[in-house]
Design an enzyme around this catalytic site. Structure first.
Site, PDB file in Angstrom:
ATOM      1  N   PHE A 150      -0.608  -9.081   2.476  1.00 44.66           N
ATOM      2  CA  PHE A 150      -0.901  -9.216   3.898  1.00 44.66           C
ATOM      3  C   PHE A 150      -2.372  -9.019   4.228  1.00 44.66           C
ATOM      4  O   PHE A 150      -2.854  -9.503   5.253  1.00 44.66           O
ATOM      5  CB  PHE A 150      -0.068  -8.218   4.717  1.00 44.66           C
ATOM      6  CG  PHE A 150      -0.490  -6.778   4.564  1.00 44.66           C
ATOM      7  CD1 PHE A 150      -1.559  -6.262   5.296  1.00 44.66           C
ATOM      8  CD2 PHE A 150       0.179  -5.923   3.705  1.00 44.66           C
ATOM      9  CE1 PHE A 150      -1.953  -4.934   5.159  1.00 44.66           C
ATOM     10  CE2 PHE A 150      -0.204  -4.597   3.557  1.00 44.66           C
ATOM     11  CZ  PHE A 150      -1.269  -4.102   4.288  1.00 44.66           C
ATOM     12  N   SER A 227       0.691  -4.204  -4.523  1.00 42.49           N
ATOM     13  CA  SER A 227       0.725  -2.829  -5.020  1.00 42.49           C
ATOM     14  C   SER A 227       1.127  -2.813  -6.492  1.00 42.49           C
ATOM     15  O   SER A 227       1.770  -3.744  -6.994  1.00 42.49           O
ATOM     16  CB  SER A 227       1.713  -1.996  -4.197  1.00 42.49           C
ATOM     17  OG  SER A 227       3.043  -2.426  -4.443  1.00 42.49           O
ATOM     18  N   CYS A 282      -8.076  -3.747  -1.350  1.00 47.95           N
ATOM     19  CA  CYS A 282      -7.912  -3.193  -2.695  1.00 47.95           C
ATOM     20  C   CYS A 282      -9.248  -2.765  -3.270  1.00 47.95           C
ATOM     21  O   CYS A 282      -9.293  -2.007  -4.244  1.00 47.95           O
ATOM     22  CB  CYS A 282      -7.240  -4.211  -3.616  1.00 47.95           C
ATOM     23  SG  CYS A 282      -8.259  -5.650  -3.994  1.00 47.95           S
TER      24      CYS A 282
END
Length: 509
Positions: A150, A227, A282
């Site tokens: 997202f 993740s 990230c």
């Protein structure tokens, strides 16, 4: 009545047979702005079949024609990137300037892929053995799947699909159900650029769609960003199904600030890298490691800068937007609660932010912790929000050990004016992307993006030459043409080829 955001299949919108949907919200207001279709297995197979049916035609399309489409896509994206930025801001929440920056970084990969003919060249050796030539070719894999997170609904897909398409593959993109509209906008732009129907497809959905991409035999490769637990699942499931998989996972990025560093530069960098895009990156710096006696000054300078950040609706005068969903906002806030309970010093508390936006927006302001220790959850876990932790250490060696003992190895940085220290750090640190006085060391498109350890599953990084290798496979071809008397006259030979029968390996001669 809210609009349903559909799939894109065979060059047009596709509603699918499933009636399942999920809400899409504006994070700055909390209002539901649409519903996204959640594919059934049958819907997913229809979209995948479109990519499979188109592959042979696209594979055999000349490189000149493929790159011409890419150049046209690049021009259209440059002309209309403002539209895409507004879509990203409305569904993800990041400010418009950040959304435009995301698109620009993705566009770098499009431009890199425009030069792919040079990078797809094979090798050729004449007379590798007597009258035998050997050459190599790079060929596309087939239909490939891209599963996107997202936080970068445009940039992350653009890390992969320009290279995949330029190399002759067809694509099925599965965007996040939290912000799915950008993918449809990109699909429409590809069609306008002249990409044949079926080459670029969008599959909306949840785990049902993901699992079908991972197991359907028509999909030959998977690119994933998300993740670490999900990356592990994607990698193990996809490879068990015989696919080539690159799965980029999570991160806990540290920045070391040495005593000789320019503390103003370092403080600016910590604020930008820790709180930009509300920490939903990230590559965000979430841990500032202060070496020696500089910690008090560093914390003071970060605090001074962070208190000026304006949190609000990304379309207005604001520096940082909301978090993507209420569930995610509350999860990040729970980490702030845990850090305070564990004994870390709350220097800035984002839970009390007064945001310039809707009362029901998913707000959490910049949060700064000092005196954080490695046993606290705010240190061990990837929070994915605007939470920056300061860890105090006595030496460079202690700071390096902190990073190298971490399970993640995505990105890191060091701030120093000592070239020797910087050179030692880049050599010794066990992390895939390193910045020296650069807080977010995301490489340019002609290099490759990816981390080490639990931040990457698979052998290939994204884009650059590693991206080309991922989306192609090499074939070596050994050739001998027999001479015919009608063309040229040679001395007679004892047998066709002149060597006689030989059941062993051929000898070079």
């Amino acid at each position: 009545m809210t609009q349903t955001i559909q799939h894109w299949c065979d060059g047009k919108l596709f509603a699918g047979d499933s009636s399942a949907t999920a809400p899409v919200t504006n994070p700055a207001t909390g209002a539901v702005t649409g519903e996204v279709a959640l594919a059934s297995v049958a819907d997913a197979r229809t979209v995948i079949d479109s990519a499979a049916d188109t592959f042979a035609e696209w594979r055999d399309t000349s490189l000149a024609k493929r790159t011409a489409v890419l150049f046209r896509f690049r021009e259209l994206l440059n002309e209309r990137k403002g539209e895409l930025a507004e879509i990203i801001t409305a569904e993800h929440g990041k400010v418009l300037s950040d959304a435009l920056g995301e698109i620009s970084r993705g566009q770098e990969v499009v431009e890199f892929a425009c030069g792919i003919p040079h990078l797809l060249k094979g090798g050729y050796t004449e007379n590798a053995s007597t009258n035998i030539d050997v050459h190599s070719v790079s060929q596309p894999l087939g239909p490939v799947g891209i599963i996107s997170p997202f936080n970068f609904p445009a940039m992350v897909p653009m890390w992969f699909f320009p290279v995949a398409i330029a190399a002759g593959n067809t694509v099925v993109l599965k965007p996040s159900e939290k912000d799915p509209t950008a993918a449809i906008w990109l699909a429409e732009l590809w069609k306008e650029a002249g990409l044949p129907d079926g080459v670029f497809n969008v599959l909306q959905g949840d785990k049902v769609a993901v699992d079908e991409l991972l197991t359907n035999p028509k999909i030959k490769a998977i690119s994933f960003v998300g993740s670490t637990p999900i990356a592990q699942y994607v990698y193990s499931t996809g490879t068990a199904a015989g696919k080539r998989v690159q799965a980029l996972g999570g991160a806990k990025n540290h920045a070391i600030i040495l005593p000789d560093a320019d503390l103003d530069l370092a403080a600016d960098a910590m604020v930008n890298a820790g709180f930009g895009s509300a920490g939903e990156r990230c590559m965000a710096i979430s841990v500032a490691v202060a070496v020696g006696d500089i910690a008090d000054d560093l914390v003071a300078k970060i605090t001074e800068r962070a208190t000026t950040i304006k949190t609000g609706d990304g379309t207005k005068d604001s520096d940082m937007g909301p978090l993507v969903t209420k569930v995610h906002r509350d999860k990040v806030a729970s980490y702030v609660d845990a850090g305070e309970k564990a004994g870390a010093t709350v220097v800035l508390d984002g839970r009390t932010v007064q945001a310039n936006g809707g009362a029901d927006g998913f707000w959490l302001g910049p949060t700064l912790f000092d005196n954080v220790t490695p046993d606290m959850s705010i240190y061990t876990d990837e929070i994915f929000g605007p939470v920056l932790s300061v860890v105090r250490v006595e030496s460079y060696d202690e700071a390096l050990e902190l990073i190298n003992s971490n399970q993640y190895g995505n990105g890191t940085a060091i701030f120093t004016n000592d070239g020797g220290a910087a050179r030692r750090f880049q050599n010794e640190v066990e992390v895939g992307m390193v910045g020296i006085n650069v807080p977010i060391p995301v490489p340019m498109a002609y290099y490759s993006f990816g981390g080490w350890k639990a931040s990457l599953f698979g052998d290939s990084h994204a884009h650059g030459t590693e991206g080309i290798h991922f989306f192609t496979r090499t074939k070596a071809i050994t050739t001998r043409w027999l001479e015919t008397a009608a063309v040229i006259t040679r001395p007679a030979r004892s047998a066709p080829g002149g060597e006689g029968l030989n059941l062993g390996f051929p000898q070079n001669a």
